[in-house]
Motif scaffolding. Structure first.
Motif, PDB file in Angstrom:
ATOM      1  N   GLN A 181      33.626  46.277   9.261  1.00  0.00           N
ATOM      2  CA  GLN A 181      32.842  46.899  10.324  1.00  0.00           C
ATOM      3  C   GLN A 181      32.930  46.092  11.610  1.00  0.00           C
ATOM      4  O   GLN A 181      33.041  46.648  12.703  1.00  0.00           O
ATOM      5  CB  GLN A 181      31.382  47.033   9.882  1.00  0.00           C
ATOM      6  CG  GLN A 181      31.163  48.084   8.800  1.00  0.00           C
ATOM      7  CD  GLN A 181      29.744  48.061   8.276  1.00  0.00           C
ATOM      8  OE1 GLN A 181      29.121  47.001   8.189  1.00  0.00           O
ATOM      9  NE2 GLN A 181      29.223  49.223   7.906  1.00  0.00           N
ATOM     10  N   LYS A 184      36.128  46.666  13.476  1.00  0.00           N
ATOM     11  CA  LYS A 184      36.211  47.967  14.135  1.00  0.00           C
ATOM     12  C   LYS A 184      35.432  48.019  15.447  1.00  0.00           C
ATOM     13  O   LYS A 184      35.588  48.958  16.220  1.00  0.00           O
ATOM     14  CB  LYS A 184      35.688  49.060  13.190  1.00  0.00           C
ATOM     15  CG  LYS A 184      36.575  49.315  11.981  1.00  0.00           C
ATOM     16  CD  LYS A 184      35.967  50.380  11.084  1.00  0.00           C
ATOM     17  CE  LYS A 184      36.840  50.629   9.860  1.00  0.00           C
ATOM     18  NZ  LYS A 184      36.234  51.643   8.952  1.00  0.00           N
ATOM     19  N   VAL A 185      34.563  47.023  15.682  1.00  0.00           N
ATOM     20  CA  VAL A 185      33.775  47.005  16.903  1.00  0.00           C
ATOM     21  C   VAL A 185      34.708  46.743  18.089  1.00  0.00           C
ATOM     22  O   VAL A 185      35.303  45.675  18.204  1.00  0.00           O
ATOM     23  CB  VAL A 185      32.676  45.914  16.833  1.00  0.00           C
ATOM     24  CG1 VAL A 185      31.978  45.789  18.172  1.00  0.00           C
ATOM     25  CG2 VAL A 185      31.672  46.251  15.750  1.00  0.00           C
ATOM     26  N   THR A 188      37.331  51.165  21.648  1.00  0.00           N
ATOM     27  CA  THR A 188      37.655  52.436  20.996  1.00  0.00           C
ATOM     28  C   THR A 188      36.437  53.018  20.290  1.00  0.00           C
ATOM     29  O   THR A 188      36.183  54.226  20.351  1.00  0.00           O
ATOM     30  CB  THR A 188      38.789  52.237  19.969  1.00  0.00           C
ATOM     31  OG1 THR A 188      39.918  51.670  20.631  1.00  0.00           O
ATOM     32  CG2 THR A 188      39.182  53.564  19.344  1.00  0.00           C
ATOM     33  N   GLN A 189      35.655  52.153  19.626  1.00  0.00           N
ATOM     34  CA  GLN A 189      34.450  52.620  18.949  1.00  0.00           C
ATOM     35  C   GLN A 189      33.415  53.112  19.963  1.00  0.00           C
ATOM     36  O   GLN A 189      32.714  54.092  19.715  1.00  0.00           O
ATOM     37  CB  GLN A 189      33.849  51.505  18.098  1.00  0.00           C
ATOM     38  CG  GLN A 189      32.709  51.986  17.201  1.00  0.00           C
ATOM     39  CD  GLN A 189      32.036  50.862  16.464  1.00  0.00           C
ATOM     40  OE1 GLN A 189      31.417  50.004  17.080  1.00  0.00           O
ATOM     41  NE2 GLN A 189      32.147  50.846  15.146  1.00  0.00           N
ATOM     42  N   SER A 190      33.328  52.432  21.113  1.00  0.00           N
ATOM     43  CA  SER A 190      32.410  52.871  22.165  1.00  0.00           C
ATOM     44  C   SER A 190      32.766  54.275  22.635  1.00  0.00           C
ATOM     45  O   SER A 190      31.899  55.138  22.783  1.00  0.00           O
ATOM     46  CB  SER A 190      32.456  51.898  23.351  1.00  0.00           C
ATOM     47  OG  SER A 190      32.028  50.610  22.971  1.00  0.00           O
ATOM     48  N   ALA A 192      34.452  56.476  20.975  1.00  0.00           N
ATOM     49  CA  ALA A 192      34.256  57.413  19.864  1.00  0.00           C
ATOM     50  C   ALA A 192      32.806  57.886  19.788  1.00  0.00           C
ATOM     51  O   ALA A 192      32.530  59.021  19.371  1.00  0.00           O
ATOM     52  CB  ALA A 192      34.669  56.764  18.551  1.00  0.00           C
ATOM     53  N   GLN A 330      25.559  48.386  15.271  1.00  0.00           N
ATOM     54  CA  GLN A 330      26.109  49.211  16.338  1.00  0.00           C
ATOM     55  C   GLN A 330      25.182  49.302  17.545  1.00  0.00           C
ATOM     56  O   GLN A 330      25.496  49.999  18.514  1.00  0.00           O
ATOM     57  CB  GLN A 330      26.386  50.633  15.826  1.00  0.00           C
ATOM     58  CG  GLN A 330      27.581  50.768  14.889  1.00  0.00           C
ATOM     59  CD  GLN A 330      27.851  52.223  14.549  1.00  0.00           C
ATOM     60  OE1 GLN A 330      27.035  52.890  13.922  1.00  0.00           O
ATOM     61  NE2 GLN A 330      28.994  52.723  14.977  1.00  0.00           N
ATOM     62  N   THR A 333      26.712  48.556  21.033  1.00  0.00           N
ATOM     63  CA  THR A 333      27.697  49.551  21.448  1.00  0.00           C
ATOM     64  C   THR A 333      27.023  50.824  21.938  1.00  0.00           C
ATOM     65  O   THR A 333      27.364  51.350  23.009  1.00  0.00           O
ATOM     66  CB  THR A 333      28.644  49.882  20.275  1.00  0.00           C
ATOM     67  OG1 THR A 333      29.211  48.672  19.774  1.00  0.00           O
ATOM     68  CG2 THR A 333      29.763  50.805  20.738  1.00  0.00           C
TER      69      THR A 333
END
Length: 404
Positions: A181, A184-185, A188-190, A192, A330, A333
């Motif tokens: 996890q 993945k931060v 791109t995650q923001s 998404a 999260q 983010t």
């Protein structure tokens, strides 16, 4: 931190008056002192908000505060318009970094989603205090013949104290997530999260709210003056002395009521249904705006500042509930995503209102019509939120898994 940020950001109106004279810049050029810092906050929130989840709350807050402090102290040598705007933009980027870290930290110190909302209102209440004292400091400095840049030096001093405090205070641990996890931060995650209905819903709500709110502190003074074509603000059309005084200090009255409402909101959000409160308060804002336009300046003089009470709890609650729909690893983010829409609303709202006003002879009344449309759409969304409660199940799941 919230108070320090507000001291500088909500003083921009007072500062613009001085800069226009000192550097002979146009209104459009001077408006960059508001729009570019907002753009800096927006982009920083969207593209750097993940740092609070990746690096941790404490390092992110210290990095943001250090960057803000450098920008503030640099105002000691800021004697050029381009440099001034550049430093303001840099301070906006810094705010985006430390504010997302602070917003994520609120989740770490909260034991329930309800407490999270109450704590968020408390933090935003200090923002309201900063919005009051910042313009007063600028006005005092100018009256004493001292350059307005010293406001930023004062803010830099506060920032230095905050950095020392951040270094010394032991931060609570948070659920950082497993190694996968954490990997993945990223930006791109923001991006998404923009597709997530909870993040997008609360972000759009924040955009609409801030766009409507900005009409008060940006355009209310222009609407309340007796002769909009005069180069000097006049208030002779208000027959009573109290009315004239209120017209002069209408923005300050709004900020005082907003700050007071947020302190009350700490208690209110712990005892009442947040969805009902937001629906009723947003409806009251629409009524105040509509009646102020229909009744003219003498009615708006009282109703427009009064919206501070009703606006007080809306933004902190959007922030809190939006963040609380996600696991704690999260929080930074998603806080950055909501902050992006917040700053976008602060930059876009007044600009659109100005364009509409200019297209109708420069009367600020037409800008407030646009603000009323923003407020009405917000109210309709909050009626839907109250009736159907789309976040109830999600908040219950997060409550059970993330809060103890």
């Amino acid at each position: 931190m919230f108070m320090m940020f507000a001291m500088t950001s909500d003083s921009v109106g007072e500062i613009i008056k001085e800069v226009k004279v000192a550097f002979s810049v146009s209104n459009a050029q001077a408006s960059l002192m508001h729009s570019l810092p907002m753009l800096g906050i927006a982009l920083s929130g969207l593209f750097l908000g993940f740092l609070a989840d990746k690096l941790g709350r404490k390092p992110t807050i210290i990095i943001g505060l250090a960057l803000f402090g450098v920008a503030c102290y640099s105002f000691l040598i800021a004697n050029d318009f381009v440099l001034i705007v550049s430093l303001m933009t840099l301070s906006g980027v810094a705010v985006g970094v430390f504010k997302t870290g602070a917003l994520a930290l609120i989740g770490d110190i909260s034991t329930s989603t309800k407490q999270h909302t109450a704590t968020m209102n408390g933090a935003e209440a200090f923002f309201g205090v900063g919005a009051i004292i910042g313009p007063l400091i600028v006005a005092y400095l100018i009256h004493q013949g001292v350059a307005w840049q010293w406001l930023y030096v004062i803010a830099g001093g506060v920032c230095t104290v905050l950095i020392v405090g951040a270094l010394l205070v032991k931060y609570p641990s948070y659920m950082r997530g497993n190694s996968e996890q954490v990997k993945k931060v990223s930006v791109t995650q923001s991006l998404a999260l923009l597709k997530n209905p909870y993040a997008l819903g609360f972000s759009i709500g924040a955009f609409l709210y801030v766009a409507a709110e900005s009409a008060i502190y940006v355009w209310m003074p222009s609407y309340l003056v007796c002769d909009a074509t005069s180069l000097k603000a006049t208030y002779e059309c208000y027959t009573e002395g109290f009315a004239q005084t209120l017209a002069i200090y209408s923005v300050t009255a709004f900020f005082i009521l907003r700050a007071a409402g947020r302190f009350v909101g700490i208690w209110m959000m712990s005892h009442f249904n947040w969805a009902l409160v937001l629906m009723l308060f947003s409806g009251a804002i629409v009524l105040c705006f509509s009646a102020g336009l229909w009744g003219g300046k003498n009615v708006a003089l009282f109703l427009f500042p009064l919206t501070g009470i009703f606006m007080s709890v809306i933004y902190p609650t959007f922030n809190s509930k939006g963040i609380s729909c996600f696991p704690k690893h999260q929080h930074g983010t998603v806080a950055g995503v909501i902050l992006f829409f917040t700053a976008a609303g602060a930059a876009t709202g007044p600009f659109v209102m100005g364009l509409v006003s200019d297209a109708n002879g420069g009367d600020a009344k037409y800008g407030f019509m646009v603000a009323t449309v923003f407020a009405t759409i917000l109210f309709m969304g909050l009626v839907f939120n109250y009736l159907y409660n789309p976040t109830q199940r999600k908040l219950a799941e997060i409550e059970a898994s993330e809060y103890h």
